[in-house]
Design a protein around this motif. Sequence first.
Motif, PDB file in Angstrom:
ATOM      1  N   PRO A  26      34.079  40.574  45.032  1.00  0.00           N
ATOM      2  CA  PRO A  26      33.569  39.334  44.453  1.00  0.00           C
ATOM      3  C   PRO A  26      34.491  38.139  44.723  1.00  0.00           C
ATOM      4  CG  PRO A  26      34.086  40.958  42.736  1.00  0.00           C
ATOM      5  CD  PRO A  26      34.404  41.597  44.041  1.00  0.00           C
ATOM      6  N   ALA A  27      33.900  37.064  45.228  1.00  0.00           N
ATOM      7  CA  ALA A  27      34.657  35.859  45.554  1.00  0.00           C
ATOM      8  C   ALA A  27      33.734  34.659  45.397  1.00  0.00           C
ATOM      9  CB  ALA A  27      35.184  35.934  46.980  1.00  0.00           C
ATOM     10  N   LEU A  28      34.332  33.481  45.363  1.00  0.00           N
ATOM     11  CA  LEU A  28      33.515  32.278  45.186  1.00  0.00           C
ATOM     12  C   LEU A  28      32.916  31.811  46.503  1.00  0.00           C
ATOM     13  CD1 LEU A  28      35.670  30.297  42.608  1.00  0.00           C
ATOM     14  CD2 LEU A  28      33.542  31.562  42.223  1.00  0.00           C
TER      15      LEU A  28
ATOM     16  N   PRO B  59      39.306  36.608  47.881  1.00  0.00           N
ATOM     17  CA  PRO B  59      38.889  37.462  46.775  1.00  0.00           C
ATOM     18  C   PRO B  59      40.136  37.859  45.971  1.00  0.00           C
ATOM     19  CG  PRO B  59      38.778  38.650  48.869  1.00  0.00           C
ATOM     20  CD  PRO B  59      39.170  37.241  49.184  1.00  0.00           C
ATOM     21  N   PHE B  60      40.002  38.164  44.714  1.00  0.00           N
ATOM     22  CA  PHE B  60      38.768  38.197  43.936  1.00  0.00           C
ATOM     23  C   PHE B  60      38.779  37.011  42.981  1.00  0.00           C
ATOM     24  CE2 PHE B  60      40.415  42.478  44.822  1.00  0.00           C
ATOM     25  CZ  PHE B  60      39.453  42.916  45.715  1.00  0.00           C
TER      26      PHE B  60
ATOM     27  N   ASP C  27      39.640  40.778  39.335  1.00  0.00           N
ATOM     28  CA  ASP C  27      39.760  41.956  40.202  1.00  0.00           C
ATOM     29  C   ASP C  27      38.385  42.276  40.774  1.00  0.00           C
ATOM     30  OD1 ASP C  27      38.298  43.430  38.353  1.00  0.00           O
ATOM     31  OD2 ASP C  27      40.032  44.491  37.549  1.00  0.00           O
ATOM     32  N   SER C  28      38.266  43.415  41.434  1.00  0.00           N
ATOM     33  CA  SER C  28      37.007  43.704  42.126  1.00  0.00           C
ATOM     34  C   SER C  28      35.972  44.361  41.212  1.00  0.00           C
ATOM     35  CB  SER C  28      37.272  44.607  43.325  1.00  0.00           C
ATOM     36  OG  SER C  28      37.839  45.815  42.869  1.00  0.00           O
ATOM     37  N   GLY C  29      36.362  44.642  39.969  1.00  0.00           N
ATOM     38  CA  GLY C  29      35.426  45.310  39.069  1.00  0.00           C
ATOM     39  C   GLY C  29      35.127  44.476  37.844  1.00  0.00           C
ATOM     40  N   HIS C  30      35.032  45.141  36.696  1.00  0.00           N
ATOM     41  CA  HIS C  30      34.731  44.428  35.447  1.00  0.00           C
ATOM     42  C   HIS C  30      36.045  43.996  34.795  1.00  0.00           C
ATOM     43  CE1 HIS C  30      30.576  45.378  35.966  1.00  0.00           C
ATOM     44  NE2 HIS C  30      30.864  46.666  36.099  1.00  0.00           N
ATOM     45  N   THR C  31      36.683  43.063  35.472  1.00  0.00           N
ATOM     46  CA  THR C  31      38.029  42.581  35.174  1.00  0.00           C
ATOM     47  C   THR C  31      38.404  42.560  33.693  1.00  0.00           C
ATOM     48  OG1 THR C  31      37.585  41.119  37.033  1.00  0.00           O
ATOM     49  CG2 THR C  31      39.594  40.707  35.798  1.00  0.00           C
TER      50      THR C  31
ATOM     51  N   GLY D 276      32.852  48.292  24.607  1.00  0.00           N
ATOM     52  CA  GLY D 276      32.758  47.383  25.744  1.00  0.00           C
ATOM     53  C   GLY D 276      33.054  45.938  25.379  1.00  0.00           C
ATOM     54  N   PHE D 277      32.866  45.055  26.379  1.00  0.00           N
ATOM     55  CA  PHE D 277      33.186  43.640  26.207  1.00  0.00           C
ATOM     56  C   PHE D 277      32.157  42.923  25.332  1.00  0.00           C
ATOM     57  CE2 PHE D 277      35.193  43.617  30.732  1.00  0.00           C
ATOM     58  CZ  PHE D 277      36.410  44.023  30.219  1.00  0.00           C
ATOM     59  N   VAL D 278      32.630  41.920  24.586  1.00  0.00           N
ATOM     60  CA  VAL D 278      31.753  41.005  23.844  1.00  0.00           C
ATOM     61  C   VAL D 278      32.060  39.591  24.332  1.00  0.00           C
ATOM     62  CG1 VAL D 278      31.114  40.076  21.580  1.00  0.00           C
ATOM     63  CG2 VAL D 278      31.676  42.513  21.829  1.00  0.00           C
TER      64      VAL D 278
END
Length: 325
Positions: free
Chosen positions: A127-129, A149-150, A173-177, A238-240
């Motif tokens: 993932p990158a802009l 990236p990332f 990072d490349s995942g769910h940072t 998980g994240f909120v």
Amino acid sequence: MVRNEKNIVNIPWEERPKDFKGPLWRYSQNPIIKRNPHNNLARVFNSALVTYQGGFIGIFRGEAITGVPQLYVGRSADGINIQIDDNPITFVDESGNVIHTNYGYDPRLIAIEGVYYIVWCEDFHGPALAIAKTLDFVTFVKFEHPFLPFNRNGVLFPRKIKGEYVILSRPSDSGHTAFGDIFLSRSRDLQYWGKHAHVMERGYEWWNGTKIGAGCNPIETSEGWLLFFHGVCNTCNGFVYSMGAALLDLENPSKVLYRSAVYLLTPEKDYETTGFVPNVVFPTSALVDQSTGRIAIYYGAADTYTCLAFTTVDLIVDYIKKQAR
Ligand code: BMA
């Protein structure tokens, strides 16, 4: 007071409910885009709109039944009822060659000096802009990737500052940072970026203690750049994702003047707590009416729906100052 915005007489708007005292309130008819808005799309969320030809136009994150996100154009007369194109945007390079992309998500959209710019996240060995421009929402010309990236959550300021374009971003990072702060970079041409600065760290308040990311394009006010951002809390489930706001210095926007210690919106409604990814409120776009100071914020809910919330410049600036850490 808001500065340098246009009058938007038809800005989406609903008065604050009489029994509600908070500075920011949800649209009573949320979500404005529900599941399966048309045959090709299962979910539309985390998207951005601007005024266009008397109405509104936007770049939308649409997920087909493959689950892969791509960017779509959508049009609306009222900013609430939105017709989304059947097919995703085709981007070309500056020579007109079609560029294939594996995915694209979380677009931000802004007009600077009459040109519309889209910043989003896409695959660049992770993932990158990405940045593209359009004049007519028919031809979309993509630039080279602004950063390695990332990186995610690229958000441009609506005007140059001291002769330079300014962007906020969130290295990840490349995942769910599981970390992340907001940084700022400057450019003379939207191609080469530098003069990087750190703007905001993740908060010590728990609602934004894991990571933060810029949300809507900053709004210029007499009190500073008004930035709506998302803040993330990690839990055993998980994240909120919640929404916060800050005021940045007008001349040097890497300097935070005020930052609310509390969230402005957190997942509470069923459409925010339940969906493809539960417990997500993700602001990505704001319309501002110069004459009234009304703000309509578009946010993604539960990675499933598109929603609206409202406030005014005076209410929110006052609130951020009072609730600043
Ligand atoms: C972030 C982004 C957003 C998404 C959020 C919650 O990392 O991928 O698109 O809304 O996670 O899933």
